[in-house]
Every structure is written in C-alpha cells, then in structure tokens.
Write a protein that holds these residues in place. Structure first.
Motif, mmCIF file in Angstrom:
data_model
loop_
_atom_site.group_PDB
_atom_site.id
_atom_site.type_symbol
_atom_site.label_atom_id
_atom_site.label_comp_id
_atom_site.label_asym_id
_atom_site.label_seq_id
_atom_site.Cartn_x
_atom_site.Cartn_y
_atom_site.Cartn_z
ATOM 1 N N UNK A 146 0.851 -1.186 0.000
ATOM 2 C CA UNK A 146 0.000 0.000 0.000
ATOM 3 C C UNK A 146 0.889 1.239 0.000
ATOM 4 N N UNK A 147 0.648 2.152 -0.924
ATOM 5 C CA UNK A 147 1.440 3.384 -0.932
ATOM 6 C C UNK A 147 1.049 4.241 0.269
ATOM 7 N N UNK A 148 1.966 5.095 0.661
ATOM 8 C CA UNK A 148 1.695 5.999 1.785
ATOM 9 C C UNK A 148 0.498 6.895 1.466
ATOM 10 N N UNK A 149 0.397 7.330 0.208
ATOM 11 C CA UNK A 149 -0.733 8.169 -0.187
ATOM 12 C C UNK A 149 -2.052 7.420 -0.003
ATOM 13 N N UNK A 150 -2.110 6.151 -0.427
ATOM 14 C CA UNK A 150 -3.319 5.340 -0.250
ATOM 15 C C UNK A 150 -3.623 5.140 1.235
ATOM 16 N N UNK A 151 -2.583 4.897 2.020
ATOM 17 C CA UNK A 151 -2.768 4.641 3.450
ATOM 18 C C UNK A 151 -3.413 5.833 4.141
ATOM 19 N N UNK A 152 -3.031 7.038 3.744
ATOM 20 C CA UNK A 152 -3.575 8.229 4.392
ATOM 21 C C UNK A 152 -4.893 8.686 3.779
ATOM 22 N N UNK A 153 -5.168 8.220 2.572
ATOM 23 C CA UNK A 153 -6.423 8.595 1.918
ATOM 24 C C UNK A 153 -7.486 7.556 2.214
ATOM 25 N N UNK A 154 -7.286 6.338 1.674
ATOM 26 C CA UNK A 154 -8.252 5.264 1.905
ATOM 27 C C UNK A 154 -7.647 3.944 1.451
ATOM 28 N N UNK A 155 -7.039 3.247 2.373
ATOM 29 C CA UNK A 155 -6.416 1.964 2.062
ATOM 30 C C UNK A 155 -7.373 0.809 2.272
ATOM 31 N N UNK A 156 -8.605 1.090 2.652
ATOM 32 C CA UNK A 156 -9.532 0.017 2.999
ATOM 33 C C UNK A 156 -9.781 -0.959 1.861
ATOM 34 N N UNK A 157 -9.770 -0.505 0.620
ATOM 35 C CA UNK A 157 -10.027 -1.418 -0.502
ATOM 36 C C UNK A 157 -8.923 -2.458 -0.602
ATOM 37 N N UNK A 158 -7.676 -2.017 -0.611
ATOM 38 C CA UNK A 158 -6.546 -2.954 -0.697
ATOM 39 C C UNK A 158 -6.496 -3.850 0.534
ATOM 40 N N UNK A 159 -6.704 -3.280 1.696
ATOM 41 C CA UNK A 159 -6.670 -4.068 2.925
ATOM 42 C C UNK A 159 -7.828 -5.052 2.998
ATOM 43 N N UNK A 160 -8.979 -4.672 2.484
ATOM 44 C CA UNK A 160 -10.134 -5.568 2.503
ATOM 45 C C UNK A 160 -9.863 -6.812 1.655
ATOM 46 N N UNK A 161 -9.236 -6.632 0.508
ATOM 47 C CA UNK A 161 -8.879 -7.774 -0.341
ATOM 48 C C UNK A 161 -7.873 -8.660 0.389
ATOM 49 N N UNK A 162 -6.866 -8.042 0.979
ATOM 50 C CA UNK A 162 -5.850 -8.768 1.744
ATOM 51 C C UNK A 162 -6.503 -9.539 2.893
ATOM 52 N N UNK A 163 -7.358 -8.906 3.645
ATOM 53 C CA UNK A 163 -8.047 -9.551 4.766
ATOM 54 C C UNK A 163 -8.918 -10.711 4.276
ATOM 55 N N UNK A 164 -9.582 -10.517 3.140
ATOM 56 C CA UNK A 164 -10.421 -11.569 2.567
ATOM 57 C C UNK A 164 -9.569 -12.795 2.214
ATOM 58 N N UNK A 165 -8.429 -12.577 1.608
ATOM 59 C CA UNK A 165 -7.519 -13.678 1.258
ATOM 60 C C UNK A 165 -7.058 -14.400 2.529
ATOM 61 N N UNK A 166 -6.700 -13.630 3.546
ATOM 62 C CA UNK A 166 -6.236 -14.236 4.798
ATOM 63 C C UNK A 166 -7.351 -15.026 5.486
ATOM 64 N N UNK A 167 -8.550 -14.491 5.495
ATOM 65 C CA UNK A 167 -9.679 -15.213 6.105
ATOM 66 C C UNK A 167 -9.952 -16.515 5.352
ATOM 67 N N UNK A 168 -9.833 -16.477 4.034
ATOM 68 C CA UNK A 168 -10.003 -17.691 3.231
ATOM 69 C C UNK A 168 -8.934 -18.720 3.559
ATOM 70 N N UNK A 169 -7.717 -18.261 3.712
ATOM 71 C CA UNK A 169 -6.616 -19.164 4.072
ATOM 72 C C UNK A 169 -6.865 -19.791 5.447
ATOM 73 N N UNK A 170 -7.276 -18.972 6.394
ATOM 74 C CA UNK A 170 -7.561 -19.471 7.745
ATOM 75 C C UNK A 170 -8.674 -20.516 7.701
ATOM 76 N N UNK A 171 -9.717 -20.243 6.936
ATOM 77 C CA UNK A 171 -10.840 -21.181 6.836
ATOM 78 C C UNK A 171 -10.379 -22.509 6.227
ATOM 79 N N UNK A 172 -9.562 -22.452 5.179
ATOM 80 C CA UNK A 172 -9.060 -23.682 4.552
ATOM 81 C C UNK A 172 -8.178 -24.460 5.524
ATOM 82 N N UNK A 173 -7.339 -23.739 6.276
ATOM 83 C CA UNK A 173 -6.462 -24.395 7.257
ATOM 84 C C UNK A 173 -7.295 -25.094 8.333
ATOM 85 N N UNK A 174 -8.334 -24.447 8.791
ATOM 86 C CA UNK A 174 -9.209 -25.021 9.829
ATOM 87 C C UNK A 174 -9.928 -26.251 9.285
#
Length: 169
Positions: free
Chosen positions: A136-164
């Motif tokens: 995430x660029x610093x500009x995105x982080x201070x403006x609105x990084x939620x879109x990039x982070x939401x995708x990242x979080x979604x991928x991580x939640x999917x990984x956690x679910x598969x591991x479980x």
C-alpha cells in the motif's frame, strides 16, 4: 472448532504502517503488537540513522516482544519500505523469531517503489513464502487503504478457513 488466533505485528516510524496495522487487526479480529527499537528515529537525524541501518544491513536492538508468536496460527507482519528494503526493526524481528513463526503474511507501506524488493527480503528472512502479501502506498494509506486491505483480509480469512477445514479432516 476454535477460532484461529492471528497476531498483527508492525513497525512504524512515521505512523503510516501503524494505520494499516490497526485497520488489519480490526478486520481480522487480531491481536496487535508494535515492534519498538532503542534508536531515536524521529526527524532528519532519525531518517538518516534509519537509512544507514538499511544500507549497512546492520541489526538493530529491538524491545523484546510482549506476545509469544507460537501461541498464534498466523502472524501478519507490516513494515515501511526504507530505501527499497524492509525496515531494520522488522528485519531484526524476523531474524529473532524466524524459527518460531507459524504461517506468515506480509504487508508494507511505501512512498514510491521498492515494495517488491522488501517483500522478497521478508520471504528470505523467514525462509518461506507468505500466505499473502499486500503493498500500500503511503498516499493510499492516508487517503483510503480500505479497498486494498479488505482484499488482503479476505484472502487471509479464506486461508484461515481452509487451514481449519484441513485440521478437522
């Protein structure tokens, strides 16, 4: 089935990576821990000290971690990119904890370039691939990084679910 335990660990010199880490911890219902070192990294002098640490790849002394990484299923590690490299405090954290880390995911904040190299360095320092990475660029982080982070979080939640699911089999 118990819920996966996730820890978000980060270092932030200016506060940008802290913003991302706090948002990630909230999205993942994760614990949060800041990596602190003993160097004064404020102002121009701190910037130059940080640059010297990266150029010389010297280890820095960090405050001992308050949380035991072995108690978690996934560690999400965040760093600012300094001169195209992983920050010195995160480098030290990864070296100190490499043998004890469970699965890992990485994120970084950066000004213009160097994020790919920093991610590669983090993979090399832990000696394995991350389950996911986010830049995430610093500009995105201070403006609105939620879109990039939401995708990242979604991928991580999917990984956690598969591991479980695999654990139950």
């Amino acid at each position: 089935m118990s819920q996966a335990k996730v820890l978000v660990v980060y270092f932030s010199r200016t506060g940008t990576t802290r913003l991302l880490a706090q948002a990630m911890a909230k999205m993942l219902a994760a614990d949060l821990e800041e990596i602190c070192d003993f160097s004064n990294r404020k102002g121009v002098g701190g910037y130059l000290r940080s640059l010297a640490d990266i150029i010389m790849k010297r280890p820095v002394e960090i405050v001992p971690a308050g949380r035991d990484v072995t108690a978690y299923d996934l560690i999400v590690i965040g760093t600012p990119v300094w001169a195209g490299s992983v920050s010195a405090p995160v480098r030290s954290y990864l070296v100190e904890n490499r043998a004890r880390l469970p699965q890992v995911a990485f994120f970084c904040s950066f000004g213009g370039r160097g994020a790919d190299k920093a991610m590669r360095q983090m993979r090399e320092l832990v000696g394995r691939l991350a389950v996911a990475e986010c830049k995430v660029t610093a500009a995105e982080a201070h403006k609105d990084a939620n879109a990039a982070l939401a995708v990242f979080a979604h991928v991580l939640k999917g990984h956690i679910a598969r591991s479980r699911t695999l654990e139950l089999m």
